[in-house]
Design an enzyme around this catalytic site. Structure first.
Site, short mmCIF file in Angstrom:
data_model
loop_
_atom_site.label_atom_id
_atom_site.label_comp_id
_atom_site.label_asym_id
_atom_site.label_seq_id
_atom_site.Cartn_x
_atom_site.Cartn_y
_atom_site.Cartn_z
CB SER A 11 -0.91 0.02 1.22
OG SER A 11 -1.51 1.29 1.32
CG HIS A 36 -3.91 -1.26 -1.92
ND1 HIS A 36 -5.04 -1.91 -2.38
CD2 HIS A 36 -4.32 -0.49 -0.88
CE1 HIS A 36 -6.08 -1.56 -1.64
NE2 HIS A 36 -5.67 -0.69 -0.72
CG ASP A 38 -5.15 2.74 0.61
OD1 ASP A 38 -6.12 1.99 0.39
OD2 ASP A 38 -4.09 2.35 1.13
CG MET A 40 -8.24 7.53 2.23
SD MET A 40 -7.38 7.53 3.82
CE MET A 40 -6.65 5.91 3.78
CG HIS A 69 -9.32 0.68 -1.08
ND1 HIS A 69 -8.78 0.40 0.16
CD2 HIS A 69 -10.68 0.68 -0.91
CE1 HIS A 69 -9.76 0.24 1.03
NE2 HIS A 69 -10.91 0.42 0.42
CG MET A 71 -11.31 3.66 1.52
SD MET A 71 -9.84 3.57 2.55
CE MET A 71 -8.59 3.72 1.28
CG MET A 144 -12.05 -2.46 4.08
SD MET A 144 -10.42 -2.08 3.37
CE MET A 144 -9.57 -1.36 4.78
CG PHE A 150 -5.99 6.80 9.92
CD1 PHE A 150 -5.36 8.02 9.70
CD2 PHE A 150 -7.33 6.79 10.31
CE1 PHE A 150 -6.06 9.21 9.87
CE2 PHE A 150 -8.03 7.98 10.49
CZ PHE A 150 -7.40 9.20 10.27
N GLY A 151 -3.27 3.86 7.78
CA GLY A 151 -2.39 2.70 7.81
C GLY A 151 -1.97 2.40 9.25
CG ASP A 178 -6.48 -2.56 2.48
OD1 ASP A 178 -5.39 -2.37 3.05
OD2 ASP A 178 -7.10 -1.67 1.87
N GLY A 179 -5.40 -4.22 5.57
CA GLY A 179 -5.39 -3.63 6.89
C GLY A 179 -4.80 -4.55 7.94
N GLY A 200 0.79 -2.31 3.97
CA GLY A 200 1.44 -1.00 3.88
C GLY A 200 2.61 -0.91 4.82
CB SER A 201 2.79 -0.04 8.43
OG SER A 201 1.79 -0.94 8.82
C1 DX5 Z 1 -6.60 1.62 5.23
C2 DX5 Z 1 -6.07 1.40 3.84
C3 DX5 Z 1 -5.00 0.40 3.79
C4 DX5 Z 1 -3.76 0.73 4.56
C5 DX5 Z 1 -3.13 -0.55 4.99
O1 DX5 Z 1 -7.62 2.56 5.17
O2 DX5 Z 1 -7.12 0.99 2.99
O3 DX5 Z 1 -4.67 0.06 2.44
O4 DX5 Z 1 -2.84 1.49 3.84
O5 DX5 Z 1 -2.06 -0.24 5.81
P1 DX5 Z 1 -1.45 -1.28 6.86
O6 DX5 Z 1 -0.98 -2.45 6.07
O7 DX5 Z 1 -0.35 -0.50 7.46
O8 DX5 Z 1 -2.55 -1.64 7.81
ZN ZN Z 2 -6.64 0.13 0.96
#
Ligand code: DX5
Ligand code: ZN
Length: 225
Positions: A11, A36, A38, A40, A69, A71, A144, A150-151, A178-179, A200-201
């Site tokens: 991500s 990926h 995101d 928002m 994605h 959101m 989800m 947020f990541g 995801d998440g 992501g992280s």
């Molecule tokens: C959350 C996002 C994710 C996020 C995942 O709203 O849709 O894609 O970046 O991050 P991690 O892997 O750090 O939970």
């Molecule tokens: Zn996402």
């Protein structure tokens, strides 16, 4: 089950946005399958991220598919701009639709915009049956595993039965999670039937992206039935 290969989708929310082109290229060389992305809007979720002009530049700097994605509250309004920007997979949230007919209108708008794959996402609090009537019409279901926005949040393992439910229905498209995916949670997602694994992280925050992606892929492939 599914015969889709495992896809690891880092991500971009966790990349260094001041050096995005460098990060895109490095993460591709490290073995990423999809980026990926995101999006928002500060309305469907409390955070604001990026819009079509930035996705256009990300596309120019990428050589693997963009998994976008959305959101956002109004996916129909932004379908054409994101398709034009280069989304290969475009996913909307079922929570913005008040009926199956409304969801079908989003899907049709995405298809008309020319995206290769259309996805539908659902929040942890949303019942999986909400997407049941759409399974014949979407290429991907995004389950989800955190409340979006947020990541870096913790994985909610109570959503895993949703993936099992999808596969039990015979759904043969992509199932994405995801998440909160990391070395411990990611193989559990794959074992349940997920083929697209977003992190992501855990990836961008690791010291060695190639080693991390390789280990994630091996662990996911190792638990598949
Ligand atoms: C959350 C996002 C994710 C996020 C995942 O709203 O849709 O894609 O970046 O991050 P991690 O892997 O750090 O939970
Ligand atoms: Zn996402």
């Amino acid at each position: 089950m599914t015969d889709h290969p495992i896809r690891i989708a880092p991500s971009l929310l966790s990349c260094d946005f001041a050096r995005v082109a460098d990060d895109l290229s490095k993460i591709e060389q490290a073995g990423a399958d999809w980026h990926h992305v995101d999006v928002m809007d500060g309305h469907f979720v409390p955070n604001i991220s990026i819009g079509p002009p930035v996705v256009t530049k990300i596309k120019e700097a990428s050589s693997i598919p963009l998994d976008v994605h959305l959101m956002i509250t109004d996916p129909i309004k932004y379908a054409a701009p994101f398709a034009k920007a280069g989304a290969d997979v475009l996913t909307f949230h079922i929570e913005v639709c008040d009926s199956v007919a409304a969801a079908r209108e989003v899907i049709a708008t995405f298809r008309d915009a020319g995206v290769a794959k259309v996805g539908v996402a659902l929040n942890p609090a949303t019942a999986i049956e909400r997407v049941g009537d759409l399974l014949g019409e979407v290429d991907l279901v995004l389950v989800m595993s955190v409340v979006p926005g947020f990541g870096g949040q913790s994985f909610m393992s109570e959503v895993l039965p949703k993936v099992e439910w999808l596969r039990a229905q015979g759904y043969a498209g992509h199932v994405e999670m995801d998440g909160g995916l990391n070395a411990e949670t990611l193989p559990r997602c794959a074992a349940a039937g997920t083929d697209v694994l977003v992190a992501g992280s855990a990836i961008y925050g690791s010291g060695d992206w190639k080693e991390c992606i390789g280990a994630f892929r091996a662990s996911a492939e190792g638990v598949r039935i």
